[in-house]
Design a protein around this motif. Structure first.
Motif, PDB file in Angstrom:
ATOM      1  N   UNK A   1       3.989  37.540  61.094  1.00 47.85           N
ATOM      2  CA  UNK A   1       4.115  38.792  60.349  1.00 47.85           C
ATOM      3  C   UNK A   1       4.922  39.799  61.160  1.00 47.85           C
ATOM      4  N   UNK A   2       5.807  40.517  60.479  1.00 46.66           N
ATOM      5  CA  UNK A   2       6.475  41.687  61.061  1.00 46.66           C
ATOM      6  C   UNK A   2       6.166  42.887  60.174  1.00 46.66           C
ATOM      7  N   UNK A   3       5.700  43.973  60.773  1.00 46.18           N
ATOM      8  CA  UNK A   3       5.503  45.236  60.055  1.00 46.18           C
ATOM      9  C   UNK A   3       6.595  46.187  60.532  1.00 46.18           C
ATOM     10  N   UNK A   4       7.423  46.662  59.582  1.00 47.96           N
ATOM     11  CA  UNK A   4       8.631  47.395  59.966  1.00 47.96           C
ATOM     12  C   UNK A   4       8.727  48.777  59.339  1.00 47.96           C
ATOM     13  N   UNK A   5       8.452  49.834  60.120  1.00 49.34           N
ATOM     14  CA  UNK A   5       8.721  51.193  59.666  1.00 49.34           C
ATOM     15  C   UNK A   5      10.065  51.727  60.159  1.00 49.34           C
ATOM     16  N   UNK A   6      10.886  50.845  60.760  1.00 49.59           N
ATOM     17  CA  UNK A   6      12.097  51.277  61.465  1.00 49.59           C
ATOM     18  C   UNK A   6      13.364  50.996  60.676  1.00 49.59           C
ATOM     19  N   UNK A   7      13.523  49.762  60.183  1.00 49.54           N
ATOM     20  CA  UNK A   7      14.748  49.379  59.486  1.00 49.54           C
ATOM     21  C   UNK A   7      15.907  49.194  60.443  1.00 49.54           C
TER      22      UNK A   7
END
Length: 334
Positions: free
Chosen positions: A219-225
């Motif tokens: 899993x990757x959780x990405x708030x960055x983009x």
């Protein structure tokens, strides 16, 4: 009623504290005296007119305030005057009082302060939905959290660890690595390294060396983009899941569909406010688990700076300028 008033959308400095009509508790609603409300980056988008959902003007911004029930509207049951609650109000928190649908309010655990509740609001429920609902996390999964020292990032590190995952924390500044480790991360991924496209995956593989044949993360959780998204996509394991929750880097990335097919991976998005409106029963489950983990000592809100209501503009500027570590909470009735 004193409140931060937005008469017309515009720069943060164009808004000021003023008066709004006193809210009332209509049918199915409660009136809450606001004790604490977090200042979030999204609030800056709302007041400047850049958010996808914009309230009618004039209004007070401020999502998910915590406070004390001061009046009940007709038809309300399960709550009483004096109850301590966290609300899911979409706006109105930067004010002395707010009226909210009673079904959008949750009693606080006895050990949770108003400041802790406000500090946890929005970031922990966002993280919960990213992990539980969108990524379908199960114990033993490996999770890479990008932007791990931001509000949502730190909440995600803590929640993923509490849910039984192995957590890798992505940091763009090595000096902030101790913050992620203290939150429970098992290891650090340095996002400031040269050639991030390859170096991120190399670091993930090295830190997952004991995992088996597939060294990518589940899993990757990405708030960055931006570049971090592009690189993290290449670090997913077979059947891996990447959840997009924001674009703090400023660049909205794109995905080539053939890459999803070849690796059997998926990319999904999360707009948590939709769940508040469409699936309130799942939101109640989310809050129940977050409160339970807090009482068990497995979740610890980030360090918090508190500001009086009159300094809401400064608080928003500090959030946008990333001048404060941890969270900022307004105290409208201090």
């Amino acid at each position: 009623m004193r409140a931060a008033v937005v008469k017309e959308f515009g720069p943060i400095e164009s808004h000021a504290v003023g008066d709004l009509p006193n809210p009332v508790a209509g049918p199915g609603q409660i009136l809450v005296t606001v004790k604490a409300v977090a200042v979030n980056y999204v609030d800056s988008l709302v007041v400047t007119g850049k958010y996808q959902f914009l309230p009618e003007r004039p209004f007070a911004p401020g999502k998910l305030p915590a406070g004390v029930v001061s009046a009940l509207g007709p038809g309300v049951s399960g709550l009483k005057v004096g109850d301590r609650v966290l609300t899911l109000a979409e706006q109105g928190g930067y004010a002395e009082q707010v009226s909210v649908d009673a079904r959008q309010c949750f009693k606080l655990p006895p050990s949770m302060s108003f400041i802790e509740a406000a500090s946890m609001a929005l970031v922990y429920d966002t993280s919960w939905f990213a992990l539980r609902e969108r990524a379908r996390l199960k114990a033993g999964d490996s999770v890479l959290v990008l932007g791990s020292t931001g509000g949502v990032g730190l909440a995600t590190v803590q929640l993923a660890k509490a849910m039984g995952a192995r957590v890798l924390a992505g940091v763009s500044n090595a000096a902030k690595a101790p913050i992620a480790l203290e939150a429970g991360a098992d290891d650090i991924i340095d996002l400031s390294k040269d050639n991030l496209r390859d170096s991120l995956r190399e670091q993930v593989y090295a830190r997952n060396a004991g995992k088996g044949l597939d060294l990518g993360v589940d899993i990757v959780i990405d708030p960055v983009g931006g570049d971090a998204f592009d690189a993290a996509l290449r670090a997913l394991a077979w059947r891996g899941r990447l959840v997009v929750i924001g674009f703090a880097s400023g660049r909205i990335p794109s995905v080539k569909a053939n890459y999803l097919l070849v690796k059997n991976i998926e990319v999904s998005g999360l707009q948590v406010s939709d769940y508040r409106k469409r699936m309130p029963e799942l939101m109640a489950q989310c809050m129940e688990e977050i409160f339970s983990l807090f009482e068990a000592g497995k979740l610890k809100p980030a360090a918090t700076a508190t500001y009086p209501l009159d300094f809401f503009g400064q608080a928003l500027q500090d959030i946008v300028g990333r001048r404060v570590n941890g969270r900022i909470v307004l105290l409208p009735n201090s």
